[in-house]
Design an enzyme around this catalytic site. Structure first.
Site, short mmCIF file in Angstrom:
data_model
loop_
_atom_site.label_atom_id
_atom_site.label_comp_id
_atom_site.label_asym_id
_atom_site.label_seq_id
_atom_site.Cartn_x
_atom_site.Cartn_y
_atom_site.Cartn_z
N GLU A 25 0.84 -1.20 0.00
CA GLU A 25 0.00 0.00 0.00
C GLU A 25 0.88 1.25 0.00
O GLU A 25 0.59 2.22 0.71
CB GLU A 25 -0.94 0.03 1.21
CG GLU A 25 -1.86 -1.18 1.28
CD GLU A 25 -3.00 -0.99 2.27
OE1 GLU A 25 -4.15 -1.18 1.88
OE2 GLU A 25 -2.72 -0.64 3.43
N CYS A 69 -10.95 2.49 5.97
CA CYS A 69 -10.30 3.74 6.36
C CYS A 69 -10.70 4.90 5.46
O CYS A 69 -10.85 6.03 5.93
CB CYS A 69 -8.78 3.58 6.36
SG CYS A 69 -8.13 2.80 4.88
#
Lengths: 630, 630
Positions: B311, B395
Site C-alpha cells: 500500500e 479507512c
C-alpha cells in the site's frame, strides 16, 4: 480436430544435439547445474528431511513441497544419465532413492512434510488437498521414478512409487470410504499417465482420469474439506477456485484461469488422457483454452501468467512488461502442453508456441553458466532483477534442468506415414519407422541462420513422408531435395515430402530469417504503439550494458530500421546481435516530475539488441523488450 | 528553510464556501455520506463492538482498527456539526460517545478489539505495536475528541480521551518500567499535538515527541517485541521496517518509504512538532523527504503509493497507471502534510501539491452522490474498477468525509504581517488579524475559470499584506486593485500586495487557464512519450462512456491540439469538459496476438475529456489519463 495424423515423439535418447546452442546448455546443465542443485538440496535440509529425523525447534522444517524439488532433480539427473553415462551420478541417485525408499511408510505413503512436521503427523495427511501439495509431490516423484527407470533400467524408485500410487488409488476415488478429492496443484494426473505407460497398469490411467474428471464438480471437494478442517470455505486465501482450475469441471472450462503452472500441468494431463482414451471432449476443452492462452494471454517470449498475486492469469490482453511474472515453470509447462497437443494432429501452431517458449521464456530462466535462475521473467527491468542461486520455493531450477536435459525429445515425431521434424538444430537422430531405422542428420546453425540441411541414412530405399516444419515466423522459404528445388505440399505448418527416400538423400530447407519488428494486438494496452525485435524464433532485448542512454524507454525504433546482423562467437555463448541506428528522445530541459510537454527532440542512437534469453549475463543493468515505434 | 513567515491557518469554521464545486460536496457529505457511513458502522458490527459483548463464535469479531473507523466518522460528523448545526446528529454523536465512555476501562484503556477479542484479553494489549494499530486507533479517537469539543464545546469525548492519553503516557516512554515502543501505524503523534493544542497540557506534546524521536532507534523495539511474542523478528510479514518508516530514526530518513498513509501521518506529526518545538531538524527531514515524494514519486493527481503490495512506495519514478494503488487516504495525507509545511514559510510549492491532491486524487475517492468510495485510485482502468459502498478495511470513506467537511480550513492563513489566500473558490471568510476582523469575499467560478475577485470588508482602514497564491500551473496572470493593474511582488508562489486596505477594496486576479498537455519526467518509464491533460488544477481523463473507440490506448493526442472548453452545468455536477480532435490508431488487419508491425494508420477521432476526479459516475467503462503524444 482430426486425429488422423497421430504422432509419436522420438525419444530424447534417440536424438543427439551437436549444435552450439543446445549442446553447450545440456553440457553445462550436466556438469554445473545438476551438481549445484544437489548441493542446494543438501544444504537447505531437503535431503535430510527424507531421514524423517526433523524435530520441532530445529532449523529447516520440511516444507510441504520439498519432496517435489528432490523429485525434479532426480528426473533431470536421470535424463542426463540416459544421454551421458556417469557412474558417480548413478550412485548418487541410488543414494537419494534409498532415502526415499526408507522414508516410505508401510502403507506406501511418502511425504517428508506430513510424516515429520504436522503436529498430528500422519493422521493429518490428505486433510488439505487444496493447499498442501501432497499429490503434487507424489506426481513429481512418479515422474522421477519413470525417468530413472527408463534411464537406468533400475526399478528401485519405480517400485517405491508404484506402491505409493497403489496406496493413493486405494485412498482416492468414488468408491465407498474413499476420499473424493483431487490435488490443488495439478501434477499427479500427468504423472500417473506416465506411470501407466511404463508399467502398463491400467489402474493408473483410470486414477488419472478420476482426478481430472472429478475436478471442479459440485458439491466442491475443497468446500467439504475446508469445513472438515473447521474453516469457512469462502475464506480461501486465493479467493477463487479459478486459482487451481477447479471452479468448473474441466470440460466446461473455456478460458485459462489462475495459477499458470497448475493450469499447464492440468492441460498436459488432459492431452495425455485424450491420447490414451480417445476422449475428444478433453481435447476440445484443451483447444478452447489454448486459444484463450495463445490468442490473448501469452508473452512474446512464450511466458505466461502476468500477475505475481496468483502467479498466474488475469484478464485477456493483460501483458505488462516490467511486472510480468511469467514464471520459468509456466513457460516450461507451455512446452509440455504444446508438445502433447502437437502429437494429435501435427498442427504447426502448437510447435510454434513450443519453439517460442523454448528459445525465449524457458531458457531465460537459467544463467549461461548454469548456476543462477530466474523465477520471474519480466520483459523489462530497471536493473534490479537478477537470477539467484536458489529460492525458498525452488520449483524453477530443477524444472529448467529437466527440460534442458531432455530437450532433444521435442525435435521429432513419427506418424503412420512418416517422420516429422519440429525443430531445427545441428543434430543426429536415430528414428524407428515401422521397425526400420532412419538416421537423420541436421546441419545448420539454427536459430542464428535459417539454412538447414537434412541428410538421410537408410539401410534400404524407403517410402515415407518427411515433414519439415515451416515456422510461423517464416514468411518465405525454399526446399531442395538433392539440390533440386521442390514445392512440397504445405500442410498446417509443415511441408510434406513424400517419396521413396534413398540412402544419402539430402533436403535443403532455407528459411528466410530477417529481423522483424513485431506488434502486439491493439487490445494489449501496455504495448500499443510499441514493437519487439524478433529474428527467427529468437526475441531480442536491449540491455543497459550496451547503451549509454537511460532509461532505455527513451529509445524509439523506426519501423524502417536497417539492421546489421552480426554473429559474435565470443559473446553470451555465441549469439547473433542486431545493430541499428534508432532514435533517442532527448530529455526535456526541466527536471520537474510534471511539466508542460515540449515538442519531443530526438537524436540518433546506436542500438545493440541481444537475445532476450541471454540477458542479465553481463554487467547488471536495465533491460527492455518493447520499444515505441516511429 | 526560514521560519520568518510563520503562518496560522484560518479555521474552517471561519470560511464558508458558497461555490458550485465544494459547497455541493460539503452538503452531500453532510446529508448523504455521513448518514450512509453511520449505517455501515452499525450494520457491520463496528458500533456494537463498543458494547464489549462480542463472544467467540459470533459474527463480526471486532477488528483491530474498527475503533478508528468510528473515530474518523465522529471527527467528520463534528466538523459538519460545526458548520451546519443539526440537533439529530448532535444527539447521535452523544450516543456514540456514551458507548465509548462506557467501554473505557478503569485505567483509561479503550480498544474494542483487545478488550473483547484477544484470547488473553487485556493482558495482550501493547504486545504487538508493530501490527495491531492500538495507538493508531487511540490517535483517531483523540482527533475525534478534539473535533467534537471544538464543534460543540462538550468535553464528553475529550475527557475520555484525556484519560486514555494520560494512561498511554504512563505506559510508554523511556522511564523505568515503561514500554519503550511506538505504533506501527503512525497517527497518535499528530493527534497528541492536537490534544495538547486544545488542552494546553504539555505532557501530550512531549509524548508525541517521544513517539517520533524513538521511532527507528536501535535496539529496535519491534525486534524486541517480536522476540517477546516468541517470533523471529526477521519473519516480519512486510519484510522491512521501511514499511512503517521505522528502519531509521526519523531525522536520518531522506527518502519516503513504505506504507503511504503511515508515512504521511508521520511527516504531518513531524511538521506539527517542529511548529511546537522549533526543532529545525524535523523540518529539514520533512523537506528532504518531501522532495523524494514530489520530485520522484507522486502521481499527477497528487496520489501517492504505486504498489498494492505494501500500500505504498517502491522506487523513484515508478508510477504505473493501471495498477496505481494511490489510496484515497494517502492523497488525503498529502493534503494534511503539505498544509502543515505550508504554514512554516508560505512557500507556494506546498500549496501546489495540496491543491493538486484536493482537486484530483482525494475527491476521486467519493462518488458524486456521496454513497460510494474508491480505496485505490488508478490512472487507467479497463472498466472493472468501481467505487464501492464500503470496505472491510474502511479507512477511506470516513477519511474523505472528514476532509470534505473541513476543506474550507485549507483556504487561508494569517501571518504577522497579513493574510494569505492559498486556494480559490466562491466563499466568504472572516479572518482575525491582530484582533481585528477582516471579511473577505471571493467571487469566482474556480476551478473552471481563472478569474477571481477578492472583496474586503473592514471596520477601518488597515495596513497589511494580502498574499494571493499564483498556482504553479499558471504561467501568466494579472492583478488589479480596485480595477487598476498592479505588479505586486511575487514571492515563492504568492503575489504580495502591501497597502493600507480600505473597506470595499477589491482585488481582481486573473489566472490564465489554458489546457495544458503535461509530460512526466523521462525517468517515469511508464509515461515516456505520453501526455496528460490538465487545465488549471484539474487533471482530465477520457472515459469509455464518451468514446466509441476501445481500448482508449489507441487514442493519440497531438501536442498542437486545439481544445474547445465547454462548461456543462448538468454534467457530473457541473464541470468543464474539453473537446478536441485527436488521432486514433486503426486496428491492424490481423487479429493475431503478435504480428509483424505494419506502418500505423490513424483516423481522426473526437475526444471528450472530463475531470479525473469525476470519473466512474456514469456508465461503467474504461478510463485513461495518460495518452501517447504525437
Amino acid at each position: 480436430m482430426t486425429l488422423s495424423h497421430k504422432l509419436t515423439p522420438v525419444p530424447f535418447t534417440n536424438v543427439r544435439l551437436t549444435d552450439r546452442f543446445w549442446a553447450p546448455r545440456i553440457e553445462i546443465n550436466r556438469a554445473v547445474t545438476l551438481p549445484a542443485e544437489y548441493t542446494m538440496l543438501e544444504s537447505t535440509g531437503r535431503l535430510a528431511a527424507l531421514d524423517l529425523k526433523w524435530k520441532k525447534g530445529r532449523p529447516n522444517p520440511p516444507h510441504i513441497f520439498w519432496d517435489s524439488d528432490i523429485a525434479k532433480w532426480i528426473e533431470a539427473a536421470s535424463y542426463s544419465l540416459a544421454t551421458d553415462p556417469d557412474a558417480a551420478l548413478d550412485k548418487l541417485l541410488d543414494r537419494v532413492i534409498a532415502k526415499l525408499a526408507k522414508a516410505q511408510q508401510p502403507d506406501g505413503y511418502l511425504n517428508s512434510h506430513y510424516i515429520v512436521f504436522e503436529r498430528e503427523g500422519l493422521d493429518r495427511r490428505w486433510t488439505n488437498l487444496r493447499d498442501n501439495h501432497e499429490l503434487y509431490c507424489a506426481g513429481h516423484l512418479i515422474e522421477a521414478a519413470v525417468a530413472h527407470y527408463q534411464a537406468t533400467g533400475k526399478q528401485s524408485l519405480l517400485d517405491v512409487m508404484c506402491r505409493y500410487a497403489d496406496y493413493i488409488d486405494r485412498v482416492f476415488g468414488r468408491g465407498r470410504g474413499k476420499l473424493r478429492g483431487y490435488c490443488g496443484h495439478e501434477e499427479i494426473e500427468l504423472a500417473l499417465v506416465k506411470l501407466y505407460r511404463v508399467t502398463g497398469n491400467p489402474r493408473y490411467v483410470k486414477l488419472a482420469q478420476y482426478f481430472v474428471d472429478e475436478r471442479g464438480r459440485q458439491p466442491h471437494y475443497f468446500d467439504i474439506e475446508a469445513r472438515r478442517r473447521g474453516e469457512n470455505p469462502r475464506a480461501f486465501w486465493a479467493g477463487t477456485y479459478e486459482y487451481n482450475q477447479s471452479h468448473l469441471p474441466v470440460r466446461e472450462q473455456t478460458v485459462v484461469t489462475g495459477h499458470a503452472v497448475r493450469a499447464m500441468y492440468l492441460y498436459s494431463a488432459m492431452a495425455d488422457l485424450a491420447t490414451e482414451t480417445g476422449d475428444e471432449s478433453l481435447l476440445a476443452a484443451c483447444e478452447r483454452i489454448w486459444h484463450s492462452v495463445v490468442d490473448e494471454r501469452m508473452y512474446i517470449t512464450g511466458g505466461i501468467g502476468p500477475s505475481a498475486r496468483n502467479e498466474g492469469f488475469t484478464v485477456a490482453y493483460d501483458l505488462p512488461d516490467e511486472t510480468a511474472y511469467a514464471e520459468t515453470c509456466a513457460a516450461i509447462g507451455m512446452v509440455f502442453w504444446n508438445h502433447r497437443l502437437l502429437q494429435f494432429n501435427g498442427d504447426g501452431k502448437y510447435a510454434d508456441v513450443m519453439e517460442r517458449a523454448l528459445y525465449n521464456g524457458t531458457i531465460s530462466g537459467v544463467s549461461l553458466d548454469g548456476t543462477k535462475f530466474f523465477y520471474e521473467n519480466p520483459l523489462a527491468s530497471r536493473g534490479a532483477h537478477h537470477r539467484q542461486g536458489w529460492f525458498d520455493c525452488a520449483c524453477c531450477p530443477p524444472n529448467i534442468a529437466r527440460l534442458i536435459a531432455s530437450v532433444s525429445g521435442y525435435f521429432y515425431s513419427t506418424s503412420e506415414d512418416g517422420v516429422w521434424i519440429h525443430l531445427y538444430a545441428e543434430s543426429e537422430a536415430n528414428i524407428m519407422l515401422h521397425g526400420r531405422s532412419i538416421a537423420l542428420r541436421q546441419a545448420t546453425t539454427y536459430p542464428w541462420d535459417g539454412a538447414v540441411q537434412v541428410a538421410l541414412r537408410l539401410d534400404q530405399p524407403t517410402e515415407f513422408t518427411l515433414r519439415l516444419r515451416i515456422p510461423g515466423w517464416c514468411e518465405r522459404y525454399t526446399v531442395r531435395v538433392n539440390g533440386k528445388r521442390v514445392q512440397g505440399t504445405p500442410e498446417r505448418g509443415y511441408v510434406c515430402l513424400t517419396r521413396v527416400w534413398q540412402n544419402g538423400d539430402t533436403v535443403d530447407l532455407t528459411l528466410d530469417m530477417p529481423v522483424r519488428l513485431m506488434a502486439a494486438h491493439p487490445q494489449v494496452r501496455q504495448m500499443v504503439g510499441r514493437v519487439a525485435i524478433q529474428r527467427g524464433p529468437v526475441v531480442y532485448c536491449l540491455e543497459g550494458v550496451d547503451h549509454a542512454i537511460s532509461p532505455l524507454d527513451r529509445i524509439l525504433i523506426p519501423l524502417n530500421t536497417r539492421w546489421e546482423i552480426e554473429h559474435h562467437a565470443e559473446l553470451l555463448g555465441g549469439v547473433v546481435v542486431l545493430r541499428a541506428t534508432a532514435k533517442a528522445l532527448q530529455a526535456q530541459a526541466t527536471e520537474a516530475l510534471y511539466a508542460p510537454a515540449a515538442p519531443p527532440r530526438y537524436a540518433p542512437v546506436q542500438i545493440t539488441a541481444v537475445p532476450y534469453h541471454a540477458w542479465d549475463n553481463r554487467a547488471p543493468g536495465e533491460m527492455r523488450v518493447w520499444f515505441r515505434a516511429v
